[in-house]
Structure formats: structure tokens, C-alpha cells
Scaffold this motif. Sequence first.
Motif, PDB file in Angstrom:
ATOM      1  N   GLU A  31      97.796  25.218  53.205  1.00  0.00           N
ATOM      2  CA  GLU A  31      98.814  26.044  52.548  1.00  0.00           C
ATOM      3  C   GLU A  31      99.987  26.357  53.473  1.00  0.00           C
ATOM      4  OE1 GLU A  31      95.981  27.339  53.747  1.00  0.00           O
ATOM      5  OE2 GLU A  31      96.639  29.078  54.883  1.00  0.00           O
ATOM      6  N   GLN A  32      99.868  26.051  54.753  1.00  0.00           N
ATOM      7  CA  GLN A  32     100.948  26.313  55.705  1.00  0.00           C
ATOM      8  C   GLN A  32     101.980  25.191  55.760  1.00  0.00           C
ATOM      9  OE1 GLN A  32      99.281  27.357  59.536  1.00  0.00           O
ATOM     10  NE2 GLN A  32      97.771  28.702  58.588  1.00  0.00           N
ATOM     11  N   ILE A  33     101.715  24.078  55.097  1.00  0.00           N
ATOM     12  CA  ILE A  33     102.635  22.939  55.127  1.00  0.00           C
ATOM     13  C   ILE A  33     103.899  23.278  54.342  1.00  0.00           C
ATOM     14  CG2 ILE A  33     103.002  20.526  54.478  1.00  0.00           C
ATOM     15  CD1 ILE A  33      99.910  20.191  54.668  1.00  0.00           C
ATOM     16  N   ARG A  34     105.042  23.147  55.023  1.00  0.00           N
ATOM     17  CA  ARG A  34     106.330  23.359  54.367  1.00  0.00           C
ATOM     18  C   ARG A  34     107.181  22.094  54.366  1.00  0.00           C
ATOM     19  NH1 ARG A  34     103.629  26.812  53.207  1.00  0.00           N
ATOM     20  NH2 ARG A  34     103.965  29.043  53.186  1.00  0.00           N
ATOM     21  N   LEU A  91      98.584  21.728  48.968  1.00  0.00           N
ATOM     22  CA  LEU A  91      98.939  20.420  49.514  1.00  0.00           C
ATOM     23  C   LEU A  91      99.604  19.566  48.442  1.00  0.00           C
ATOM     24  CD1 LEU A  91      98.977  18.208  51.663  1.00  0.00           C
ATOM     25  CD2 LEU A  91      96.618  17.643  50.986  1.00  0.00           C
ATOM     26  N   SER A  92      99.058  19.560  47.259  1.00  0.00           N
ATOM     27  CA  SER A  92      99.645  18.803  46.158  1.00  0.00           C
ATOM     28  C   SER A  92     101.076  19.245  45.893  1.00  0.00           C
ATOM     29  CB  SER A  92      98.792  18.978  44.899  1.00  0.00           C
ATOM     30  OG  SER A  92      99.390  18.333  43.799  1.00  0.00           O
ATOM     31  N   ASN A  93     101.297  20.551  45.900  1.00  0.00           N
ATOM     32  CA  ASN A  93     102.645  21.086  45.693  1.00  0.00           C
ATOM     33  C   ASN A  93     103.588  20.676  46.820  1.00  0.00           C
ATOM     34  OD1 ASN A  93     101.915  22.316  43.288  1.00  0.00           O
ATOM     35  ND2 ASN A  93     101.417  24.257  44.271  1.00  0.00           N
ATOM     36  N   ALA A  94     103.097  20.697  48.064  1.00  0.00           N
ATOM     37  CA  ALA A  94     103.914  20.294  49.211  1.00  0.00           C
ATOM     38  C   ALA A  94     104.262  18.805  49.123  1.00  0.00           C
ATOM     39  CB  ALA A  94     103.190  20.596  50.525  1.00  0.00           C
ATOM     40  N   ILE A  95     103.319  18.000  48.712  1.00  0.00           N
ATOM     41  CA  ILE A  95     103.568  16.563  48.545  1.00  0.00           C
ATOM     42  C   ILE A  95     104.651  16.348  47.488  1.00  0.00           C
ATOM     43  CG2 ILE A  95     102.568  14.410  47.650  1.00  0.00           C
ATOM     44  CD1 ILE A  95      99.912  15.302  49.043  1.00  0.00           C
ATOM     45  N   GLU A  96     104.482  17.015  46.366  1.00  0.00           N
ATOM     46  CA  GLU A  96     105.460  16.838  45.283  1.00  0.00           C
ATOM     47  C   GLU A  96     106.845  17.334  45.710  1.00  0.00           C
ATOM     48  OE1 GLU A  96     105.693  17.214  40.462  1.00  0.00           O
ATOM     49  OE2 GLU A  96     103.844  17.780  41.507  1.00  0.00           O
ATOM     50  N   HIS A  97     106.897  18.476  46.374  1.00  0.00           N
ATOM     51  CA  HIS A  97     108.177  19.044  46.810  1.00  0.00           C
ATOM     52  C   HIS A  97     108.858  18.179  47.868  1.00  0.00           C
ATOM     53  CE1 HIS A  97     111.159  22.062  47.912  1.00  0.00           C
ATOM     54  NE2 HIS A  97     110.819  21.853  49.173  1.00  0.00           N
ATOM     55  N   ASN A  98     108.096  17.698  48.851  1.00  0.00           N
ATOM     56  CA  ASN A  98     108.667  16.956  49.975  1.00  0.00           C
ATOM     57  C   ASN A  98     108.835  15.466  49.720  1.00  0.00           C
ATOM     58  OD1 ASN A  98     108.823  18.630  52.724  1.00  0.00           O
ATOM     59  ND2 ASN A  98     107.166  19.444  51.470  1.00  0.00           N
ATOM     60  N   ALA A 114      89.672  14.353  49.000  1.00  0.00           N
ATOM     61  CA  ALA A 114      91.041  14.131  48.517  1.00  0.00           C
ATOM     62  C   ALA A 114      91.804  13.142  49.399  1.00  0.00           C
ATOM     63  CB  ALA A 114      91.802  15.432  48.322  1.00  0.00           C
ATOM     64  N   MET A 115      91.079  12.332  50.145  1.00  0.00           N
ATOM     65  CA  MET A 115      91.694  11.252  50.924  1.00  0.00           C
ATOM     66  C   MET A 115      92.437  10.301  49.998  1.00  0.00           C
ATOM     67  SD  MET A 115      92.081   9.646  53.933  1.00  0.00           S
ATOM     68  CE  MET A 115      90.733   9.793  55.068  1.00  0.00           C
ATOM     69  N   GLY A 116      91.915  10.103  48.792  1.00  0.00           N
ATOM     70  CA  GLY A 116      92.598   9.238  47.833  1.00  0.00           C
ATOM     71  C   GLY A 116      94.028   9.688  47.597  1.00  0.00           C
ATOM     72  N   ALA A 117      94.209  10.991  47.415  1.00  0.00           N
ATOM     73  CA  ALA A 117      95.552  11.538  47.224  1.00  0.00           C
ATOM     74  C   ALA A 117      96.408  11.284  48.458  1.00  0.00           C
ATOM     75  CB  ALA A 117      95.479  13.032  46.925  1.00  0.00           C
ATOM     76  N   GLY A 118      95.831  11.448  49.638  1.00  0.00           N
ATOM     77  CA  GLY A 118      96.566  11.233  50.876  1.00  0.00           C
ATOM     78  C   GLY A 118      96.971   9.788  51.078  1.00  0.00           C
ATOM     79  N   VAL A 119      96.098   8.860  50.744  1.00  0.00           N
ATOM     80  CA  VAL A 119      96.425   7.437  50.860  1.00  0.00           C
ATOM     81  C   VAL A 119      97.628   7.113  49.975  1.00  0.00           C
ATOM     82  CG1 VAL A 119      95.615   5.099  50.274  1.00  0.00           C
ATOM     83  CG2 VAL A 119      94.138   6.643  51.566  1.00  0.00           C
ATOM     84  N   ALA A 120      97.607   7.618  48.749  1.00  0.00           N
ATOM     85  CA  ALA A 120      98.713   7.362  47.826  1.00  0.00           C
ATOM     86  C   ALA A 120      99.997   8.041  48.299  1.00  0.00           C
ATOM     87  CB  ALA A 120      98.339   7.840  46.421  1.00  0.00           C
TER      88      ALA A 120
END
Length: 135
Positions: A31-34, A91-98, A114-120
Motif C-alpha cells: 500500500e506504500q507504492i506511489r 497494488l492493483s490500483n498503483a499498477i493501474e494508476h502508474n 498474485a505473481m501472475g498479475a506482476g508478470v503481466a
Amino acid sequence: MTGGTGMAAALGVVFCDEFGNSFIPTGNTLEQIRKIDVSATQKLLNGCKISAMCYIDNPMFGKTGAAYIFGPQKGADEEMVVLLDRNLIALSNAIEHNLGISVASLSGAGAAGAMGAGVAAFLGGELKPGYPERS
């Protein structure tokens, strides 16, 4: 349940907090990822095609996602499952935002913590159903 952030960091993805400090996220700090910078990884993997085999089709988060389904198998109690799921949402929100990518509902996004999400998201990889063939 880190969404592949450790793998991504090892391949050059930079994660920054609200102060611009880079760090390697854990299940407790997602949750700290910006800011997410994938430029070094894109350069490293230029010309490479990444495919990940997923034998499960669970989403990244939610009642059928990585934390709820697989967390207890790894020793997470109910409180930890809730925390991990909340952090995977962050994390999903940070991915979508960034990165402008929505990976939460991809079939297999919840695979391997959730490595699958990270690979994508971080590697531009494709998730494929099934088991890898052995030679």
C-alpha cells in the motif's frame, strides 16, 4: 502475496513511496507504492516474449483471489488474509494508476501470490492456462 514485486525489483522495476524513496515491497508494504518505473525492465527485456503458465484462474484479490484462497495454505490467519487482500487491491490500483494496465481480473492474476498479475503488469507477459511441458 507480493504480486511479483520482488521478481520485478530484481529485474529493474523501481517502486517508490510517497516521498520518492525506492523500496522493495513486501506483502505488508504494497500500500506504500506511489510510483512504479518499469523503464529499465522494458529496456532489459526488449525483444523478449514472456509467457507464464498458470494452472489456476483465480483473480488477483477478492474472496476467490490470492490472499483468501492461498494465504491460509501458507499459514496466514484471518487477520493477515484481510491485510494481504487489502494490499493486493492497493497494488492493483498503483499498477493501474502508474502503468495504465488493469490486471486484477486477468485469469491467473492470483497465481503464485498474485505473481501472475506482476508478470503481466511489470514484464508485459502473457498468462497462459495449463502446465509447462517438461522435456
